[in-house]
Design a protein around this motif. Structure first.
Motif, PDB file in Angstrom:
ATOM      1  N   ARG A 191      40.280 -26.341 110.297  1.00 44.04           N
ATOM      2  CA  ARG A 191      39.168 -25.743 109.556  1.00 44.04           C
ATOM      3  C   ARG A 191      38.308 -24.859 110.472  1.00 44.04           C
ATOM      4  NH1 ARG A 191      34.010 -27.288 109.445  1.00 44.04           N
ATOM      5  NH2 ARG A 191      32.667 -26.469 107.780  1.00 44.04           N
ATOM      6  N   LEU A 192      37.977 -25.379 111.647  1.00 45.37           N
ATOM      7  CA  LEU A 192      37.141 -24.600 112.566  1.00 45.37           C
ATOM      8  C   LEU A 192      37.863 -23.323 112.994  1.00 45.37           C
ATOM      9  CD1 LEU A 192      34.709 -24.170 114.377  1.00 45.37           C
ATOM     10  CD2 LEU A 192      35.739 -25.715 116.058  1.00 45.37           C
ATOM     11  N   ILE A 193      39.145 -23.473 113.311  1.00 41.85           N
ATOM     12  CA  ILE A 193      39.915 -22.303 113.746  1.00 41.85           C
ATOM     13  C   ILE A 193      40.026 -21.267 112.626  1.00 41.85           C
ATOM     14  CG2 ILE A 193      42.324 -21.616 114.181  1.00 41.85           C
ATOM     15  CD1 ILE A 193      42.451 -23.912 116.227  1.00 41.85           C
ATOM     16  N   ALA A 194      40.178 -21.730 111.410  1.00 39.78           N
ATOM     17  CA  ALA A 194      40.260 -20.800 110.280  1.00 39.78           C
ATOM     18  C   ALA A 194      38.970 -19.978 110.180  1.00 39.78           C
ATOM     19  CB  ALA A 194      40.500 -21.559 108.984  1.00 39.78           C
ATOM     20  N   HIS A 195      37.848 -20.633 110.298  1.00 40.54           N
ATOM     21  CA  HIS A 195      36.570 -19.910 110.215  1.00 40.54           C
ATOM     22  C   HIS A 195      36.406 -18.942 111.385  1.00 40.54           C
ATOM     23  CE1 HIS A 195      34.947 -21.775 106.701  1.00 40.54           C
ATOM     24  NE2 HIS A 195      34.941 -22.998 107.204  1.00 40.54           N
ATOM     25  N   LEU A 196      36.698 -19.442 112.595  1.00 42.20           N
ATOM     26  CA  LEU A 196      36.502 -18.591 113.772  1.00 42.20           C
ATOM     27  C   LEU A 196      37.440 -17.372 113.749  1.00 42.20           C
ATOM     28  CD1 LEU A 196      36.253 -21.307 116.600  1.00 42.20           C
ATOM     29  CD2 LEU A 196      34.378 -19.926 115.677  1.00 42.20           C
ATOM     30  N   SER A 197      38.611 -17.533 113.141  1.00 44.78           N
ATOM     31  CA  SER A 197      39.600 -16.458 113.142  1.00 44.78           C
ATOM     32  C   SER A 197      39.378 -15.446 112.029  1.00 44.78           C
ATOM     33  CB  SER A 197      41.007 -17.050 112.979  1.00 44.78           C
ATOM     34  OG  SER A 197      41.266 -18.041 113.943  1.00 44.78           O
ATOM     35  N   SER A 198      38.519 -15.787 111.074  1.00 41.57           N
ATOM     36  CA  SER A 198      38.429 -14.986 109.848  1.00 41.57           C
ATOM     37  C   SER A 198      38.035 -13.525 110.053  1.00 41.57           C
ATOM     38  CB  SER A 198      37.486 -15.656 108.852  1.00 41.57           C
ATOM     39  OG  SER A 198      36.173 -15.701 109.362  1.00 41.57           O
ATOM     40  N   PRO A 199      37.251 -13.145 111.070  1.00 43.50           N
ATOM     41  CA  PRO A 199      36.981 -11.705 111.213  1.00 43.50           C
ATOM     42  C   PRO A 199      38.251 -10.896 111.463  1.00 43.50           C
ATOM     43  CG  PRO A 199      35.351 -12.962 112.444  1.00 43.50           C
ATOM     44  CD  PRO A 199      36.410 -13.931 112.006  1.00 43.50           C
ATOM     45  N   PHE A 200      39.214 -11.489 112.151  1.00 45.90           N
ATOM     46  CA  PHE A 200      40.424 -10.742 112.488  1.00 45.90           C
ATOM     47  C   PHE A 200      41.523 -10.920 111.440  1.00 45.90           C
ATOM     48  CE2 PHE A 200      38.245 -11.197 116.529  1.00 45.90           C
ATOM     49  CZ  PHE A 200      38.373  -9.927 117.064  1.00 45.90           C
TER      50      PHE A 200
ATOM     51  N   ASP B 297      35.524 -21.346 101.744  1.00 43.64           N
ATOM     52  CA  ASP B 297      35.281 -20.454 102.879  1.00 43.64           C
ATOM     53  C   ASP B 297      33.967 -19.680 102.730  1.00 43.64           C
ATOM     54  OD1 ASP B 297      36.093 -18.843 100.865  1.00 43.64           O
ATOM     55  OD2 ASP B 297      37.722 -17.873 101.958  1.00 43.64           O
ATOM     56  N   SER B 298      33.179 -20.023 101.751  1.00 40.32           N
ATOM     57  CA  SER B 298      31.858 -19.387 101.684  1.00 40.32           C
ATOM     58  C   SER B 298      30.837 -20.314 102.343  1.00 40.32           C
ATOM     59  CB  SER B 298      31.480 -19.113 100.232  1.00 40.32           C
ATOM     60  OG  SER B 298      31.634 -20.268  99.454  1.00 40.32           O
ATOM     61  N   HIS B 299      29.735 -19.771 102.684  1.00 42.16           N
ATOM     62  CA  HIS B 299      28.600 -20.519 103.240  1.00 42.16           C
ATOM     63  C   HIS B 299      28.793 -21.008 104.671  1.00 42.16           C
ATOM     64  CE1 HIS B 299      27.156 -20.260  99.212  1.00 42.16           C
ATOM     65  NE2 HIS B 299      28.065 -21.091  98.733  1.00 42.16           N
ATOM     66  N   TRP B 300      29.960 -20.783 105.269  1.00 41.57           N
ATOM     67  CA  TRP B 300      30.094 -21.229 106.662  1.00 41.57           C
ATOM     68  C   TRP B 300      29.344 -20.265 107.564  1.00 41.57           C
ATOM     69  CZ3 TRP B 300      32.270 -19.638 111.409  1.00 41.57           C
ATOM     70  CH2 TRP B 300      32.379 -20.636 112.362  1.00 41.57           C
ATOM     71  N   ARG B 301      28.630 -20.788 108.537  1.00 43.76           N
ATOM     72  CA  ARG B 301      27.903 -19.949 109.477  1.00 43.76           C
ATOM     73  C   ARG B 301      28.443 -20.133 110.886  1.00 43.76           C
ATOM     74  NH1 ARG B 301      23.121 -17.556 108.529  1.00 43.76           N
ATOM     75  NH2 ARG B 301      22.955 -16.849 106.384  1.00 43.76           N
ATOM     76  N   TRP B 302      28.383 -19.061 111.647  1.00 45.29           N
ATOM     77  CA  TRP B 302      28.874 -19.056 113.024  1.00 45.29           C
ATOM     78  C   TRP B 302      28.181 -20.145 113.815  1.00 45.29           C
ATOM     79  CZ3 TRP B 302      32.972 -16.271 114.221  1.00 45.29           C
ATOM     80  CH2 TRP B 302      33.347 -16.171 115.574  1.00 45.29           C
ATOM     81  N   THR B 303      28.966 -20.885 114.604  1.00 40.95           N
ATOM     82  CA  THR B 303      28.401 -21.999 115.350  1.00 40.95           C
ATOM     83  C   THR B 303      29.133 -22.191 116.662  1.00 40.95           C
ATOM     84  OG1 THR B 303      28.063 -24.377 115.357  1.00 40.95           O
ATOM     85  CG2 THR B 303      29.974 -23.567 114.147  1.00 40.95           C
ATOM     86  N   GLY B 304      28.442 -22.728 117.633  1.00 49.26           N
ATOM     87  CA  GLY B 304      29.090 -23.109 118.874  1.00 49.26           C
ATOM     88  C   GLY B 304      29.177 -24.625 118.990  1.00 49.26           C
ATOM     89  N   ASP B 305      28.786 -25.316 117.906  1.00 47.77           N
ATOM     90  CA  ASP B 305      28.722 -26.779 117.934  1.00 47.77           C
ATOM     91  C   ASP B 305      30.064 -27.370 117.540  1.00 47.77           C
ATOM     92  OD1 ASP B 305      28.151 -29.429 117.843  1.00 47.77           O
ATOM     93  OD2 ASP B 305      26.431 -29.253 116.491  1.00 47.77           O
TER      94      ASP B 305
END
Length: 574
Positions: free
Chosen positions: A502-511, A527-535
RNA sequence: GGCAGCGUAGCUCAGUGGUAGAGCAGGGGAAUCAUAAUCCCUUGGUCGGGGGUUCAAAUCCCUCCGCUGCUACCA
């Protein structure tokens, strides 16, 4: 609150764009916009693009297709818009420089420049063709080169001896359009923008941005300033374009239109107005473009290096000149991101020669994400880059199929076989999970920094390292071994692995937005409402035990050697 | 012709004064959950040639060679 405005250089309306055009402006602008939306929320990001529709090339291409120029442009605008959507380009508006909104704005800018004394009427001498009933640009006059005798030399330059020419230098000159020798040199009047008066201000402005812009951009800008800015003609004797209004120069330029390079960048604003009008909030564009309303906006422009002079000199002069004495000055760009060329197998991509891979052809072969990943991971940032089929296939197979696709597949298949397709609840995070979290935190921080700096190649390398870290974790945790002796520990590894997807899917979504969506859909996660995070630690505990998921079909199929050979054959690469 | 950029491992590229780096490819090992997919280790470069500055140069300067782009009416 801070907001981000993003514009991509406008693709010319003249047919389907190739991968070099795509990676030079539209695609990186989209990636950056998608990242910013995850960080700031979609309402605080506006991404704009449009087709650049005016000018002689469109008129001539329309003649060749046998269409009225307005129909020609409408047709190809639609084609480009649809192809952009197919590549998942998420512009808030993909507009048209021929829109009424842009016409109005272009005339408004011209009036302001005229009022402020930055335009003047000058008489120039140009070639007129009786047969074609139009003035000819220098390159549309052909004849015999006075230097080398080449009989198809163009009026701007001889392609044979490379010497720069003036059309009047040519012997036996004729129209390149009709071939008619019935041409003459006529006086004609044009508006000139007094760029030379802005040299010092431009130099100071560019110097102040030297640390933030790339050497590619600043060196091109300084080169033009060092050579001395010339005043530039901003009108043309054409039918197709924004008409010069009668209240400028007492109607002396009646029947003429603005030069395509004057109205094209104004379409950044025009397309924003089109967007505002379409959503029924006609004033919504103001807070993106006029000060002080746009005071919290940071404005990013994306373009290929051929476009840099127009965005560091031409358009800024237009804006600065129009802003003199204005109560609501126009927003000037904050950051310019320039790209070099993507070459095709050692040579140039060429629209006219149909050399290379074009957007429509690319999508016939493979899904958009494969192209997006390859192009951004190898973007021509530091220097020109080179497309080869083998490099492309190698990148897609290794990065997307083997490292990422297989990672998702191996976890979900194992979890389904051993934990009945539900997120298991036993066990608690231990040393392996702590190590993963620390590694992810460092990688995400680097990834974020590189995205902020628009270092896309490096960002891709970081993202890939995140995928590798996922495989590394699974290998170390080895739930397939643990399951034999310690079911709780295996459950922890599976639960962590699913959350990692799940985290990888969100982080990869811009590309790779489509693959990202497919991963989240398989997990039955929104996949809506997720916000960029380093946590990373919190993200890895997000999906609750008992949550049901699916095993998706193979995310990325591998490209086979036979396909590479077939594509090389079809597209002429080696 | 003028101007600008580039030339670093077999390939694609990072690295702008302080003991040469990544990914892929090649070699070895581990593992066998998975798309024979992964993970770890590793071979490999007198940083285009030559000269200079410096305690120290891939990095700064000069020169030569090669490639690319721009040269204002291509968009």
């Amino acid at each position: 609150m801070t907001r981000v405005l993003i514009t991509s250089a406008l693709p010319y309306v003249n047919g389907v764009k190739h991968l070099g055009n795509l990676v030079g402006s539209m695609l990186p602008a989209d990636v950056f916009a998608r990242y910013q939306r995850l960080k700031l929320g979609a309402d605080n990001v506006l991404a704009i693009c449009a087709t650049d529709e005016h000018g002689a090339p469109a008129e001539i291409a329309a003649l060749e297709e046998g269409l009225p120029v307005a129909e020609y442009c409408a047709k190809w605008h639609e084609v480009q818009k649809r192809l952009g959507e197919s590549f998942h380009l998420s512009f808030d508006n993909f507009g048209r420089s021929s829109s009424p909104q842009n016409r109005e704005l272009t005339q408004e800018f011209a009036r302001a420049l005229w009022k402020n004394g930055f335009l003047e009427v000058r008489t120039t001498r140009q070639v007129y063709s009786h047969a074609d009933k139009r003035f000819l640009q220098d390159r549309f006059v052909i004849g015999t080169c006075p230097h080398c005798g080449y009989d198809r030399a163009r009026g701007d330059q001889c392609e044979n001896c490379t010497r720069v020419l003036d059309p009047t230098d040519l012997k036996s000159p004729r129209s390149a359009l009709s071939g008619s020798p019935d041409i003459e040199v006529r006086d004609t009047q044009h508006l000139f923008l007094k760029q030379s008066e802005f040299s010092d201000r431009l130099r100071a402005w560019i110097s102040s941005n030297e640390a933030r812009w790339s050497p590619l951009v600043t060196s091109i800008a300084f080169k033009w300033l060092d050579e001395g800015l010339r005043d530039r003609g901003i009108t043309r004797d054409l039918e197709w374009g924004v008409p010069v209004p009668d209240d400028i120069a007492d109607g002396a330029l009646k029947g003429k239109v603005f030069y395509v390079w004057f109205d094209a960048p104004i379409e950044y604003i025009g397309a924003t107005r089109e967007w505002a009008d379409a959503r029924g909030t006609p004033d919504a564009w103001v807070r993106w473009w006029r000060m002080p309303e746009a005071g919290d906006v940071t404005y990013f422009q994306f373009m290929g290096k051929d476009n840099v002079p127009f965005h560091t000199v031409g358009f800024p002069v237009t804006v600065l000149g129009a802003n003199e004495g204005a109560a609501h000055p126009w927003k000037l760009v904050d950051v310019i991101k320039g790209f070099n060329w993507l070459n095709y197998d050692g040579g140039k991509f060429s629209t006219s020669q149909k050399r290379g891979v074009f957007m429509d052809q690319a999508l016939e072969l493979l899904p958009a994400d494969q192209w997006r990943w390859y192009l951004m991971a190898n973007a021509p940032e530091g220097s020109d880059a080179n497309f080869t089929w083998e490099h492309f296939a190698g990148t897609v197979n290794k990065d997307l199929a083997d490292v990422l696709g297989n990672f998702v597949n191996r976890i979900l298949k194992f979890a389904t076989a051993r934990f009945e397709g539900k997120v298991p609840e036993e066990g608690a995070p231990g040393a392996a999970e702590e190590e993963l979290e620390a590694r992810l935190a460092a990688l995400i921080a680097s990834y974020t920094d590189n995205l902020e700096a628009m270092h896309f190649r490096k960002a891709c390398a970081d993202l890939r390292a995140i995928w590798v870290a996922g495989n590394e974790y699974v290998t170390v945790a080895a739930p397939w071994t643990l399951i034999k002796t310690d079911r709780a520990a295996a459950a922890t590894a599976v639960r962590t692995g699913i959350n990692l997807i799940r985290l990888i899917a969100h982080l990869s979504s811009p590309f790779i937005p489509s693959m990202s969506h497919a991963m989240l859909a398989a997990l039955r996660v929104s996949d809506s409402h997720w916000r960029w995070t380093g946590d990373a630690a919190a993200e890895l505990r997000h999906i609750r035990p008992g949550h049901v998921f699916d095993v998706p079909p193979v995310l990325v199929r591998k490209i086979e050697d036979a396909e590479i050979a077939a594509w090389q054959e079809r597209f002429g690469g080696s």
